[in-house]
Design an enzyme around this catalytic site. Structure first.
Site, PDB file in Angstrom:
ATOM      1  N   LYS A   1     101.492  70.877  33.666  1.00 45.80           N
ATOM      2  CA  LYS A   1     101.999  69.692  32.973  1.00 45.80           C
ATOM      3  C   LYS A   1     101.204  68.453  33.382  1.00 45.80           C
ATOM      4  O   LYS A   1     100.716  67.697  32.522  1.00 45.80           O
ATOM      5  CB  LYS A   1     103.480  69.484  33.289  1.00 45.80           C
ATOM      6  CG  LYS A   1     104.050  68.168  32.744  1.00 45.80           C
ATOM      7  CD  LYS A   1     105.516  68.005  33.089  1.00 45.80           C
ATOM      8  CE  LYS A   1     105.752  67.821  34.572  1.00 45.80           C
ATOM      9  NZ  LYS A   1     105.228  66.503  35.066  1.00 45.80           N
TER      10      LYS A   1
ATOM     11  N   THR B   1      77.830  74.978  62.777  1.00 41.67           N
ATOM     12  CA  THR B   1      78.017  75.800  61.578  1.00 41.67           C
ATOM     13  C   THR B   1      76.658  76.323  61.144  1.00 41.67           C
ATOM     14  O   THR B   1      75.793  75.569  60.707  1.00 41.67           O
ATOM     15  CB  THR B   1      78.659  74.988  60.444  1.00 41.67           C
ATOM     16  OG1 THR B   1      79.928  74.486  60.893  1.00 41.67           O
ATOM     17  CG2 THR B   1      78.881  75.855  59.216  1.00 41.67           C
TER      18      THR B   1
ATOM     19  N   LYS C   1      84.854  79.458  58.623  1.00 44.37           N
ATOM     20  CA  LYS C   1      84.517  78.035  58.534  1.00 44.37           C
ATOM     21  C   LYS C   1      83.937  77.708  57.153  1.00 44.37           C
ATOM     22  O   LYS C   1      84.247  76.663  56.564  1.00 44.37           O
ATOM     23  CB  LYS C   1      83.512  77.671  59.628  1.00 44.37           C
ATOM     24  CG  LYS C   1      82.940  76.244  59.554  1.00 44.37           C
ATOM     25  CD  LYS C   1      84.000  75.187  59.751  1.00 44.37           C
ATOM     26  CE  LYS C   1      83.438  73.762  59.643  1.00 44.37           C
ATOM     27  NZ  LYS C   1      82.523  73.398  60.713  1.00 44.37           N
TER      28      LYS C   1
END
Length: 294
Positions: free
Chosen positions: A252, A101, A176
């Protein structure tokens, strides 16, 4: 041997991710060439029939596809363009695939340099971790030409069960980064959840078991990533009642969690942000609970 398997594959970097990926290429019909700075990392592959290379350049001389799994941008540049790098040995038509990466701009710059040598470049980051690599279950997001994608499809399919052609060079890395944005924000949210549970006197290891169990059935955050746009959902759209229901349930439960946190004196900034932004993020706008809290 088919035409798309008649070339050798090179693998540079045999660490925690690279080794299990390369392991699944030991019986690649065209042969596997491996390179790593550590002799002890090379030996099991040599014993398994792979050809060890002394440098990335030497590995590239023999291969049609060269995969790179190293640490960071600087190491990728050195492996690809350095004095003993892949470009010193690669023949025209070779495909260099970087699984690390890196910055998308680094990928684009390397593609231009590779093109000047007649070499294809793809950024091909991976997702799934070492366990997925070991069983051939990685996801690979490829940025590059259609021709390069087709050439890497067969070898990548040895260690990946999902191959995505994300687009041009750099697109694989951008996908990525978007995927890991969700990953690490979710980790931060998990830490916030654990703080609330711990303050409430709960066993957070049991909470973790519940989260992993339920996510295995619901799909976790990916279960809402089904549309092809982030534009607001029109009231007549198929997704409008579905996401409105998700929003109402979410608001909620987030509101109840925030009330519990207030009673216990626990700050829950991600929960508060999620309550404010859930409906808008889903494309259906805030519900009545979020509007009341504003």
């Amino acid at each position: 041997m088919s035409d798309n398997e008649d070339f050798a594959v090179g693998f540079i970097g045999l660490g925690n991710m690279g080794a299990p990926m390369a392991q699944r290429l030991l019986d690649w019909p065209g042969g596997l060439v491996v390179c790593d700075m550590r002799p002890e990392a090379l030996q099991p592959f040599a014993d398994g029939g792979a050809t060890p290379a002394r440098s990335a350049a030497e590995a590239a001389e023999r291969c049609g596809v060269v995969s790179v799994v190293v640490l960071d941008d600087a190491q990728v540049r050195a492996v690809v363009t350095g004095p003993d790098g892949i470009l010193q040995g690669a023949k025209p038509g070779t495909v260099i695939a970087v699984h690390s990466t890196i910055a998308d701009e680094t990928a684009v710059a390397l593609q231009a340099e590779c093109a000047s040598h007649g070499v294809e470049f793809v950024d091909a980051p991976i997702s799934g971790g070492a366990p997925a690599a070991q069983r051939g279950g990685l996801a690979v997001m490829v940025g590059g030409s259609t021709e390069a994608f087709e050439k890497v499809r067969a070898p990548f399919s040895r260690f990946a069960s999902m191959l995505v052609h994300a687009g041009e060079v750099g697109a694989g890395t951008r996908m990525k980064l978007a995927r890991n944005l969700l990953h690490f924000i979710a980790f931060t949210a998990a830490a916030e959840s654990q703080r609330l549970a711990e303050a409430a006197g709960l066993d957070i290891t049991e909470l973790g078991k519940v989260v992993r169990h339920s996510d295995s059935h619901t799909g976790g955050p990916g279960s809402i990533m089904l549309r092809d746009t982030t534009e607001p959902v029109r009231p007549g759209d198929f997704w409008f009642p579905i996401f409105s229901h998700v929003r109402d349930l979410g608001e909620k439960d987030l509101s109840l969690a925030l009330e519990l946190g207030e009673r216990l004196g626990i700050e829950l900034p991600l929960a508060r942000q999620a309550l404010d932004g859930l409906g808008t993020g889903l494309g259906v706008g805030p519900g009545y609970i979020a509007k009341e809290k504003q």
